[in-house]
Design a protein around this motif. Structure first.
Motif, PDB file in Angstrom:
ATOM      1  N   PHE A  32       0.831  -1.211   0.000  1.00 52.35           N
ATOM      2  CA  PHE A  32       0.000   0.000   0.000  1.00 52.35           C
ATOM      3  C   PHE A  32       0.860   1.253   0.000  1.00 52.35           C
ATOM      4  O   PHE A  32       0.636   2.191  -0.759  1.00 52.35           O
ATOM      5  CB  PHE A  32      -0.931  -0.004   1.210  1.00 52.35           C
ATOM      6  CG  PHE A  32      -1.831   1.191   1.275  1.00 52.35           C
ATOM      7  CD1 PHE A  32      -2.867   1.357   0.355  1.00 52.35           C
ATOM      8  CD2 PHE A  32      -1.645   2.175   2.240  1.00 52.35           C
ATOM      9  CE1 PHE A  32      -3.691   2.467   0.404  1.00 52.35           C
ATOM     10  CE2 PHE A  32      -2.466   3.280   2.288  1.00 52.35           C
ATOM     11  CZ  PHE A  32      -3.500   3.428   1.375  1.00 52.35           C
ATOM     12  N   LEU A  33       1.875   1.284   0.894  1.00 49.99           N
ATOM     13  CA  LEU A  33       2.772   2.436   0.984  1.00 49.99           C
ATOM     14  C   LEU A  33       4.135   2.047   0.436  1.00 49.99           C
ATOM     15  O   LEU A  33       4.750   1.090   0.907  1.00 49.99           O
ATOM     16  CB  LEU A  33       2.912   2.906   2.436  1.00 49.99           C
ATOM     17  CG  LEU A  33       1.651   3.479   3.084  1.00 49.99           C
ATOM     18  CD1 LEU A  33       1.909   3.791   4.556  1.00 49.99           C
ATOM     19  CD2 LEU A  33       1.197   4.731   2.347  1.00 49.99           C
ATOM     20  N   THR A  34       4.608   2.777  -0.565  1.00 52.28           N
ATOM     21  CA  THR A  34       5.907   2.513  -1.172  1.00 52.28           C
ATOM     22  C   THR A  34       6.845   3.686  -0.901  1.00 52.28           C
ATOM     23  O   THR A  34       6.399   4.821  -0.723  1.00 52.28           O
ATOM     24  CB  THR A  34       5.770   2.312  -2.690  1.00 52.28           C
ATOM     25  OG1 THR A  34       5.154   3.473  -3.266  1.00 52.28           O
ATOM     26  CG2 THR A  34       4.921   1.082  -2.993  1.00 52.28           C
ATOM     27  N   PRO A  35       8.166   3.445  -0.868  1.00 49.77           N
ATOM     28  CA  PRO A  35       9.110   4.527  -0.549  1.00 49.77           C
ATOM     29  C   PRO A  35       9.136   5.626  -1.601  1.00 49.77           C
ATOM     30  O   PRO A  35       9.436   6.777  -1.290  1.00 49.77           O
ATOM     31  CB  PRO A  35      10.453   3.817  -0.457  1.00 49.77           C
ATOM     32  CG  PRO A  35      10.296   2.571  -1.251  1.00 49.77           C
ATOM     33  CD  PRO A  35       8.865   2.165  -1.066  1.00 49.77           C
ATOM     34  N   PHE A  36       8.878   5.260  -2.868  1.00 47.80           N
ATOM     35  CA  PHE A  36       8.823   6.217  -3.962  1.00 47.80           C
ATOM     36  C   PHE A  36       7.537   5.979  -4.739  1.00 47.80           C
ATOM     37  O   PHE A  36       6.797   5.021  -4.476  1.00 47.80           O
ATOM     38  CB  PHE A  36      10.015   6.065  -4.910  1.00 47.80           C
ATOM     39  CG  PHE A  36      11.346   5.971  -4.241  1.00 47.80           C
ATOM     40  CD1 PHE A  36      11.761   6.961  -3.360  1.00 47.80           C
ATOM     41  CD2 PHE A  36      12.182   4.894  -4.470  1.00 47.80           C
ATOM     42  CE1 PHE A  36      12.982   6.877  -2.718  1.00 47.80           C
ATOM     43  CE2 PHE A  36      13.413   4.798  -3.848  1.00 47.80           C
ATOM     44  CZ  PHE A  36      13.813   5.794  -2.959  1.00 47.80           C
ATOM     45  N   ASP A  37       7.287   6.859  -5.683  1.00 43.64           N
ATOM     46  CA  ASP A  37       6.159   6.650  -6.580  1.00 43.64           C
ATOM     47  C   ASP A  37       6.301   5.295  -7.273  1.00 43.64           C
ATOM     48  O   ASP A  37       7.399   4.878  -7.635  1.00 43.64           O
ATOM     49  CB  ASP A  37       6.132   7.780  -7.625  1.00 43.64           C
ATOM     50  CG  ASP A  37       4.923   7.683  -8.525  1.00 43.64           C
ATOM     51  OD1 ASP A  37       3.848   8.142  -8.116  1.00 43.64           O
ATOM     52  OD2 ASP A  37       5.082   7.142  -9.635  1.00 43.64           O
ATOM     53  N   ARG A  38       5.189   4.598  -7.443  1.00 47.58           N
ATOM     54  CA  ARG A  38       5.238   3.266  -8.038  1.00 47.58           C
ATOM     55  C   ARG A  38       5.873   3.277  -9.426  1.00 47.58           C
ATOM     56  O   ARG A  38       6.599   2.355  -9.795  1.00 47.58           O
ATOM     57  CB  ARG A  38       3.810   2.692  -8.115  1.00 47.58           C
ATOM     58  CG  ARG A  38       3.189   2.437  -6.759  1.00 47.58           C
ATOM     59  CD  ARG A  38       1.715   2.070  -6.880  1.00 47.58           C
ATOM     60  NE  ARG A  38       1.087   2.099  -5.578  1.00 47.58           N
ATOM     61  CZ  ARG A  38       1.055   1.082  -4.737  1.00 47.58           C
ATOM     62  NH1 ARG A  38       1.610  -0.062  -5.087  1.00 47.58           N
ATOM     63  NH2 ARG A  38       0.465   1.185  -3.567  1.00 47.58           N
ATOM     64  N   SER A  39       5.585   4.304 -10.186  1.00 41.92           N
ATOM     65  CA  SER A  39       6.169   4.384 -11.529  1.00 41.92           C
ATOM     66  C   SER A  39       7.682   4.539 -11.469  1.00 41.92           C
ATOM     67  O   SER A  39       8.406   4.017 -12.323  1.00 41.92           O
ATOM     68  CB  SER A  39       5.548   5.539 -12.316  1.00 41.92           C
ATOM     69  OG  SER A  39       5.811   6.784 -11.685  1.00 41.92           O
TER      70      SER A  39
END
Length: 353
Positions: free
Chosen positions: A211-218
């Protein structure tokens, strides 16, 4: 880092010397390393920096000398070499090498070459060791996968992919040296690419489940995608070399492979720094700047190599030119992929520092 003692004072130095105007500086550096330290390997034609020191001449004069430094990835240590009886050679940690040399500028240059955080990450128990192995790499991945937190840990995956990329890059550097170990080095590239494929699949799976990623998924997918493109093109280059049974490689091919070796090293240093982009933004920019500079240098070498191949075969074997052009194409794409990695990292730094 490998240092040697000077012949006159016995102090620790790097191999160095003068060169003729007809010899490229990096080629002269590799020759000095062979003569003074008895080592062979891939020397990157893009220098990492320079330093000044005072050299005493035969006349008694003590004059300032400027030295350009090129990184050489050692693949072989000779048992006998030209100056074996005149010097001592010794491997140092980077920190100890910096302390051992007398020249302040060289000391700073050695320290700037450090990848301490990456080395620490690679030594974490149960973290990256499976891809650091030169054999039995496939079965280890399932064990590695079970150790990952269910929430996903992208940084460990980035670093694991970097380990595979460095190993494949080193194998590429050895591959273009030719010789009887050519097929073994090609096989290692195939195995490392397989490791990288498993890692990128885990990254994509984790992106979907987290759900929460360190950076934008792209940005996450772009980063690991660019890294994977580099190792994919290494596999493509190795496949072409085996398919066309290429055994002799031009100096331009060797130079581009040496740039690939150093580009992989730079990427491996950058990955752990992404854990704290705000703190490490400056160093990350230095590393990406070097990647971009090496890509520009590789373009020049690529053009020169193609021109030389065309002139050598324009009135002879056209098939041989087509084969060489194919190898150059893959080498160029590898370096281009590393530049893409640099661009993604720069974007992350802009967004998060």
């Amino acid at each position: 880092m490998l240092l040697v003692t000077s012949r006159d004072t016995g102090r620790w130095v790097i191999p160095k010397g003068n060169f003729a105007n007809t010899t490229p500086p990096h080629a002269a550096a590799a020759q000095e390393a062979e003569e003074e330290a008895g080592v062979l390997g891939s020397v990157c034609p893009t220098p990492i920096g320079s330093f000044r020191y005072r050299k005493r001449k035969g006349s008694g004069a003590s004059l300032m000398a400027d030295v350009e430094v090129f990184p050489l990835s050692v693949s072989r240590e000779l048992d006998d070499w030209k100056e074996k009886g005149e010097r001592e050679r010794r491997w140092f940690t980077l920190a100890d090498a910096a302390k051992a040399v007398d020249e302040p500028d060289l000391r700073d240059l050695i320290r700037s070459f450090n990848a301490t955080e990456f080395n620490q990450a690679a030594r974490r128990p149960g973290m990256l060791s499976f891809v650091a192995e030169k054999s039995k790499v496939g079965p280890m991945f399932a064990w590695f996968q079970r150790l990952l937190p269910k929430t996903g840990n992208f940084f460990e995956l980035f670093e694991a992919h970097a380990v595979a990329t460095v190993a494949a890059g080193d194998a590429m550097g050895r591959l273009v040296q030719g010789g009887p170990t050519l097929h073994e080095n090609a096989r290692e590239i195939f195995e490392r690419e397989n490791d990288a494929d498993q890692i990128i699949r885990e990254v994509l799976k984790t992106v979907r489940e987290t759900f929460l990623t360190p950076f934008d998924r792209s940005a996450i997918t772009a980063l690991v995608g660019a890294m994977d493109n580099a190792i994919d093109e290494m596999q493509a280059a190795a496949s072409a070399i085996e398919l066309y049974e290429v055994k002799d490689f031009s100096q331009e091919m060797k130079d581009m492979a040496a740039i690939i070796v150093d580009s992989a090293r730079v990427v491996s240093e950058a990955m752990p720094l992404l854990r704290d982009v705000g703190k490490n933004g400056g160093r990350l920019h230095e590393l990406t700047e070097r990647l971009v500079r090496m890509e520009g240098h590789a373009d020049v070498i690529h053009s020169a190599g193609l021109k030389a191949a065309f002139q050598a075969h324009r009135k002879g074997d056209a098939i041989q030119f087509v084969v060489q052009r194919e190898i150059f194409k893959h080498l160029e794409r590898i370096v281009d992929a590393f530049e893409d990695v640099a661009n993604v990292i720069d974007g992350i730094v802009i967004d998060h520092s």
